[in-house]
Design a protein around this motif. Structure first.
Motif, PDB file in Angstrom:
ATOM      1  N   THR A 169       0.868  -1.190   0.000  1.00 15.68           N
ATOM      2  CA  THR A 169       0.000   0.000   0.000  1.00 15.68           C
ATOM      3  C   THR A 169       0.902   1.236   0.000  1.00 15.68           C
ATOM      4  OG1 THR A 169      -0.136  -0.073   2.428  1.00 15.68           O
ATOM      5  CG2 THR A 169      -1.886  -1.157   1.190  1.00 15.68           C
TER       6      THR A 169
ATOM      7  N   HIS B 134      -0.450   4.904   1.059  1.00 13.88           N
ATOM      8  CA  HIS B 134      -0.803   4.941   2.480  1.00 13.88           C
ATOM      9  C   HIS B 134       0.457   4.853   3.348  1.00 13.88           C
ATOM     10  CE1 HIS B 134      -4.875   4.291   1.051  1.00 13.88           C
ATOM     11  NE2 HIS B 134      -5.333   4.445   2.289  1.00 13.88           N
TER      12      HIS B 134
ATOM     13  N   ASN C  52       2.371   8.136   3.108  1.00 15.19           N
ATOM     14  CA  ASN C  52       1.628   9.179   3.813  1.00 15.19           C
ATOM     15  C   ASN C  52       1.857   9.089   5.320  1.00 15.19           C
ATOM     16  OD1 ASN C  52      -0.778  11.183   4.102  1.00 15.19           O
ATOM     17  ND2 ASN C  52      -1.384   9.442   5.357  1.00 15.19           N
TER      18      ASN C  52
ATOM     19  N   ILE D 177      -6.971  10.096   0.298  1.00 14.30           N
ATOM     20  CA  ILE D 177      -6.111   9.099  -0.342  1.00 14.30           C
ATOM     21  C   ILE D 177      -6.960   8.029  -1.019  1.00 14.30           C
ATOM     22  CG2 ILE D 177      -4.252   7.434   0.033  1.00 14.30           C
ATOM     23  CD1 ILE D 177      -3.542   8.927   2.573  1.00 14.30           C
TER      24      ILE D 177
ATOM     25  N   GLN E 235      -8.123   4.448  -2.258  1.00 17.26           N
ATOM     26  CA  GLN E 235      -7.944   3.136  -1.643  1.00 17.26           C
ATOM     27  C   GLN E 235      -6.893   2.315  -2.392  1.00 17.26           C
ATOM     28  OE1 GLN E 235     -10.592   0.428  -0.088  1.00 17.26           O
ATOM     29  NE2 GLN E 235     -12.031   1.902   0.769  1.00 17.26           N
TER      30      GLN E 235
ATOM     31  N   LEU F 152      -6.790   3.421   7.815  1.00 18.04           N
ATOM     32  CA  LEU F 152      -7.205   4.812   7.937  1.00 18.04           C
ATOM     33  C   LEU F 152      -8.728   4.896   7.951  1.00 18.04           C
ATOM     34  CD1 LEU F 152      -4.803   6.785   5.537  1.00 18.04           C
ATOM     35  CD2 LEU F 152      -4.613   6.444   8.010  1.00 18.04           C
TER      36      LEU F 152
ATOM     37  N   SER G 197      -9.656   7.409   1.632  1.00 11.28           N
ATOM     38  CA  SER G 197      -9.268   7.455   3.037  1.00 11.28           C
ATOM     39  C   SER G 197      -8.967   8.883   3.469  1.00 11.28           C
ATOM     40  CB  SER G 197      -8.005   6.611   3.266  1.00 11.28           C
ATOM     41  OG  SER G 197      -8.161   5.283   2.834  1.00 11.28           O
TER      42      SER G 197
ATOM     43  N   PRO H  91      -6.391  11.170   5.497  1.00 14.71           N
ATOM     44  CA  PRO H  91      -4.964  10.925   5.685  1.00 14.71           C
ATOM     45  C   PRO H  91      -4.499  10.925   7.125  1.00 14.71           C
ATOM     46  CG  PRO H  91      -5.309  13.193   5.034  1.00 14.71           C
ATOM     47  CD  PRO H  91      -6.661  12.530   4.982  1.00 14.71           C
TER      48      PRO H  91
ATOM     49  N   THR I 236      -8.614   0.813   3.591  1.00 15.64           N
ATOM     50  CA  THR I 236      -7.329   0.249   3.196  1.00 15.64           C
ATOM     51  C   THR I 236      -6.544  -0.123   4.445  1.00 15.64           C
ATOM     52  OG1 THR I 236      -7.156   1.469   1.116  1.00 15.64           O
ATOM     53  CG2 THR I 236      -5.109   0.713   2.101  1.00 15.64           C
TER      54      THR I 236
ATOM     55  N   PHE J   2      -3.196  -0.816   5.922  1.00 14.77           N
ATOM     56  CA  PHE J   2      -1.838  -0.483   5.467  1.00 14.77           C
ATOM     57  C   PHE J   2      -0.766  -0.897   6.465  1.00 14.77           C
ATOM     58  CE2 PHE J   2      -3.174   3.118   7.968  1.00 14.77           C
ATOM     59  CZ  PHE J   2      -2.029   3.561   8.617  1.00 14.77           C
TER      60      PHE J   2
END
Length: 250
Positions: free
Chosen positions: A109, A112, A115, A161, A163, A178, A190, A192, A212, A214
């Protein structure tokens, strides 16, 4: 009042309630209670919107004609792909007064992961809270009702964000994902800033495909359990703030 009319009024009330966004803080608690089986963005969103507007006004008085870099939905992917290559770390420590929680991030991911690493290195999570404790379900962190959090969000940017679903990843105990905005979010993107850890012993299968995943807790799940047992108010907000700081380990 007739039985039919009573039923109609009840249904209308339910519809209105389900479409209203809850807002609360330690200073302004609401009596309404969210569905314990959902993961939404922080109920301090309204507070942050107001605070961010104030931060924006103050910042515009101070900055020059050269606008500082901020993340947006338009520049997010390009920035995070480049940032992820330069910052390949996958292990983060979340520190609390109850102890430390180590989270392993998935390379599968990439946006994600990048981030989360970016926010940690920007010191965003420092002085935010685990602001929601849903008993036997999740603990949720990455926000607060403090001005510092609003200021930091304004500096970093307003974005969401896309997915990054990974086949086989489920919302098992210890999974990290998230949160998201459930209203006006047709792409299921998502948020962040706010993450949650699944506490439920049997996991939370009903969330599969909605968020998601992550990362996962690889150390300190007992700390997450301690946090999940703290006293909370009627809106699942801990009665004592559980502050967070975060650092990249490797």
């Amino acid at each position: 009042m007739s039985f039919t009319r009573s039923i109609l009024c009840f249904c209308i009330s339910i519809i209105i309630f389900s479409n209203c966004e809850d807002t609360h803080s330690k200073k302004n608690k609401q009596s309404s209670k969210k569905n314990k089986d959902t993961i939404t963005v922080s109920e301090t969103k309204e507070i942050h919107n107001d605070a961010s507007s104030e931060s924006k006004t103050n910042a515009e008085d101070k900055i020059s004609d050269d606008e500082p870099f901020k993340l947006t939905n338009k520049n997010l992917r390009e920035f995070m792909i480049a940032y992820g290559k330069e910052n390949p770390e996958t292990l983060v420590k979340i520190k609390t007064s109850y102890g430390d929680i180590h989270i392993k991030l998935y390379k599968e991911t990439p946006i994600h992961r990048a981030n989360f690493i970016y926010l940690v290195k920007q010191k965003y999570f420092d002085e935010t809270f685990f602001y929601r404790v849903a008993k036997g379900f999740v603990i949720q962190g990455g926000n607060s009702d403090r001005q510092e959090t609003a200021n930091k969000r304004f500096q970093i940017g307003e974005y969401t964000i896309p997915q990054e679903p990974v086949k086989g990843l489920k919302h098992v105990r210890g999974a990290v994902a998230l949160s998201k905005q459930w209203v006006d979010n047709p792409s299921n993107r998502s948020t962040p800033y706010e993450f949650f850890i699944v506490i439920a012993k049997k996991g939370a299968a009903h969330l599969d495909g909605e968020h998601t995943i992550f990362g996962k807790v690889v150390k300190g799940m007992n700390i997450a359990d301690k946090i999940s047992n703290v006293p909370v108010d009627g809106s699942e907000w801990p009665k004592e703030n559980i502050f967070i700081t975060a650092e990249v380990i490797e």
